[in-house]
Design a protein around this motif. Structure first.
Motif, mmCIF file in Angstrom:
data_model
loop_
_atom_site.group_PDB
_atom_site.id
_atom_site.type_symbol
_atom_site.label_atom_id
_atom_site.label_comp_id
_atom_site.label_asym_id
_atom_site.label_seq_id
_atom_site.Cartn_x
_atom_site.Cartn_y
_atom_site.Cartn_z
ATOM 1 N N PRO A 1 18.640 -0.343 -3.310
ATOM 2 C CA PRO A 1 19.033 0.997 -2.879
ATOM 3 C C PRO A 1 18.414 1.405 -1.539
ATOM 4 C CG PRO A 1 17.406 1.172 -4.607
ATOM 5 C CD PRO A 1 17.754 -0.289 -4.476
ATOM 6 N N TYR A 2 17.421 0.657 -1.075
ATOM 7 C CA TYR A 2 16.872 0.913 0.265
ATOM 8 C C TYR A 2 17.991 0.758 1.288
ATOM 9 C CZ TYR A 2 13.742 0.675 4.298
ATOM 10 O OH TYR A 2 13.109 0.909 5.493
ATOM 11 N N TYR A 3 18.887 -0.199 1.029
ATOM 12 C CA TYR A 3 20.005 -0.473 1.939
ATOM 13 C C TYR A 3 21.288 0.220 1.510
ATOM 14 C CZ TYR A 3 16.761 -3.916 3.685
ATOM 15 O OH TYR A 3 15.642 -4.519 4.204
ATOM 16 N N THR A 4 21.539 0.317 0.183
ATOM 17 C CA THR A 4 22.791 0.925 -0.291
ATOM 18 C C THR A 4 22.693 2.440 -0.367
ATOM 19 O OG1 THR A 4 22.204 0.908 -2.651
ATOM 20 C CG2 THR A 4 23.247 -1.103 -1.742
ATOM 21 N N GLY A 5 21.477 2.969 -0.548
ATOM 22 C CA GLY A 5 21.281 4.405 -0.713
ATOM 23 C C GLY A 5 21.629 4.912 -2.103
ATOM 24 N N GLY B 1 0.789 -1.232 0.000
ATOM 25 C CA GLY B 1 0.000 0.000 0.000
ATOM 26 C C GLY B 1 0.816 1.274 0.000
ATOM 27 N N ASN B 2 2.133 1.151 0.188
ATOM 28 C CA ASN B 2 2.981 2.343 0.215
ATOM 29 C C ASN B 2 3.394 2.767 -1.194
ATOM 30 O OD1 ASN B 2 2.915 2.546 2.987
ATOM 31 N ND2 ASN B 2 4.746 1.310 3.281
ATOM 32 N N PRO B 3 3.615 4.077 -1.393
ATOM 33 C CA PRO B 3 4.100 4.560 -2.692
ATOM 34 C C PRO B 3 5.579 4.200 -2.844
ATOM 35 C CG PRO B 3 4.038 6.370 -1.130
ATOM 36 C CD PRO B 3 3.433 5.168 -0.427
ATOM 37 N N PRO B 4 6.138 4.392 -4.029
ATOM 38 C CA PRO B 4 7.568 4.158 -4.198
ATOM 39 C C PRO B 4 8.399 5.012 -3.231
ATOM 40 C CG PRO B 4 6.523 4.378 -6.339
ATOM 41 C CD PRO B 4 5.493 4.757 -5.298
ATOM 42 N N HIS B 5 9.569 4.514 -2.911
ATOM 43 C CA HIS B 5 10.527 5.222 -2.059
ATOM 44 C C HIS B 5 10.816 6.598 -2.686
ATOM 45 C CE1 HIS B 5 14.444 6.244 -0.345
ATOM 46 N NE2 HIS B 5 14.227 5.333 0.602
ATOM 47 N N PRO B 6 11.051 7.633 -1.868
ATOM 48 C CA PRO B 6 11.347 8.963 -2.423
ATOM 49 C C PRO B 6 12.516 8.951 -3.430
ATOM 50 C CG PRO B 6 10.910 9.158 -0.078
ATOM 51 C CD PRO B 6 10.928 7.682 -0.390
ATOM 52 N N GLN C 1 10.993 7.679 -6.578
ATOM 53 C CA GLN C 1 10.099 8.713 -7.109
ATOM 54 C C GLN C 1 10.883 9.809 -7.817
ATOM 55 O OE1 GLN C 1 6.875 10.324 -4.826
ATOM 56 N NE2 GLN C 1 6.762 8.502 -3.509
ATOM 57 N N LYS C 2 11.996 10.222 -7.239
ATOM 58 C CA LYS C 2 12.816 11.284 -7.836
ATOM 59 C C LYS C 2 13.298 10.865 -9.232
ATOM 60 C CE LYS C 2 16.993 13.968 -6.990
ATOM 61 N NZ LYS C 2 18.146 14.175 -6.109
ATOM 62 N N ILE C 3 13.775 9.641 -9.351
ATOM 63 C CA ILE C 3 14.276 9.144 -10.637
ATOM 64 C C ILE C 3 13.136 9.020 -11.648
ATOM 65 C CG2 ILE C 3 15.149 7.028 -11.744
ATOM 66 C CD1 ILE C 3 17.176 6.988 -9.319
ATOM 67 N N LEU C 4 12.003 8.482 -11.217
ATOM 68 C CA LEU C 4 10.872 8.309 -12.131
ATOM 69 C C LEU C 4 10.306 9.653 -12.573
ATOM 70 C CD1 LEU C 4 9.050 5.226 -10.574
ATOM 71 C CD2 LEU C 4 10.506 5.296 -12.613
ATOM 72 N N LYS C 5 10.155 10.574 -11.649
ATOM 73 C CA LYS C 5 9.634 11.898 -12.014
ATOM 74 C C LYS C 5 10.563 12.610 -12.987
ATOM 75 C CE LYS C 5 6.802 12.538 -7.897
ATOM 76 N NZ LYS C 5 6.652 13.224 -6.602
ATOM 77 N N ALA C 6 11.881 12.479 -12.791
ATOM 78 C CA ALA C 6 12.856 13.098 -13.713
ATOM 79 C C ALA C 6 12.741 12.500 -15.110
ATOM 80 C CB ALA C 6 14.271 12.925 -13.173
ATOM 81 N N ALA C 7 12.285 11.241 -15.184
ATOM 82 C CA ALA C 7 12.104 10.575 -16.480
ATOM 83 C C ALA C 7 10.722 10.836 -17.070
ATOM 84 C CB ALA C 7 12.328 9.069 -16.320
ATOM 85 N N GLY C 8 9.898 11.601 -16.364
ATOM 86 C CA GLY C 8 8.561 11.915 -16.854
ATOM 87 C C GLY C 8 7.528 10.850 -16.542
ATOM 88 N N VAL C 9 7.806 10.022 -15.541
ATOM 89 C CA VAL C 9 6.887 8.942 -15.166
ATOM 90 C C VAL C 9 5.989 9.410 -14.026
ATOM 91 C CG1 VAL C 9 6.723 6.587 -14.241
ATOM 92 C CG2 VAL C 9 8.547 7.170 -15.859
ATOM 93 N N ASP C 10 4.680 9.256 -14.199
ATOM 94 C CA ASP C 10 3.704 9.597 -13.168
ATOM 95 C C ASP C 10 3.669 8.475 -12.136
ATOM 96 O OD1 ASP C 10 1.590 10.469 -11.627
ATOM 97 O OD2 ASP C 10 0.067 10.172 -13.181
#
Length: 151
Positions: free
Chosen positions: A124-128, A46-51, A54-63
C-alpha cells in the motif's frame, strides 16, 4: 506454541499491519503468541508504521507506540518458527539470505488461505490502498493463528 515473523520491504505497511492484527486476534481469544515483523531493506529502519497502517491498527485497538521498523537478521531464521513474506519479491529476498541450516519455515502470507494461496499482498506504500491490505491480512489471521496454536 509457535512464533511468527512477518516480512515485507520496509516494515512500515504490510508486515506491521499483520503483526498488530494477529496479536490483537490472539489476545481477543485469550492467547499470547510471539509475533513480530521485519523488513528486507534498510530504508525505514527505526521508523514507526506508515500513517495508513497506524490508522488501521488504531481502529482495531492495537497500540503502535512500540512498533518500529527493523531489518531481517540471521538470528530470525533460528528464533522464529515461521518467516512469512507478503509478496513474491519479499519471498525471494528472504530466501536469498536464509542460512542453509535455518530452522524457520519460510512461507508466503496467503499460502494458508484456502483458494487464495497464489495471491500476494500488494504494497500500500505504492498502491495507497491500505484497506485492500487490511482485507487480505484479515483473511490470513485465523489460518495463521490455528497453525501457531497447534504447534
Amino acid at each position: 506454541m509457535a512464533s511468527i515473523l512477518f516480512v515485507c520491504l520496509g516494515n512500515i505497511c504490510r508486515s506491521p499491519m499483520a503483526e498488530g492484527l494477529l496479536r490483537q486476534y490472539a489476545n481477543e481469544r485469550g492467547c499470547k503468541i510471539e509475533v513480530d515483523s521485519a523488513a528486507t531493506s534498510r530504508w525505514e529502519i527505526g521508523n514507526p508504521p506508515h500513517p495508513g497502517t497506524q490508522k488501521i491498527l488504531k481502529a482495531a485497538g492495537v497500540d503502535v507506540a512500540q512498533m518500529f521498523s527493523r531489518q531481517l537478521k540471521a538470528d530470525d531464521f533460528y528464533h522464529f518458527d515461521y518467516l512469512v513474506g507478503m509478496d513474491k519479491e519479499n519471498m525471494a529476498d528472504i530466501l536469498a539470505v536464509a542460512p542453509p541450516d535455518k530452522t524457520a519455515q519460510v512461507a508466503s502470507f496467503m499460502s494458508v488461505v484456502a483458494g487464495k494461496e497464489d495471491i500476494f499482498i500488494p504494497d500500500p506504500y505504492y498502491t495507497g490502498d491500505f484497506n485492500e491490505t487490511k482485507k487480505l491480512v484479515k483473511m490470513g489471521l485465523k489460518p495463521w493463528f490455528e497453525i501457531l496454536t497447534k504447534a
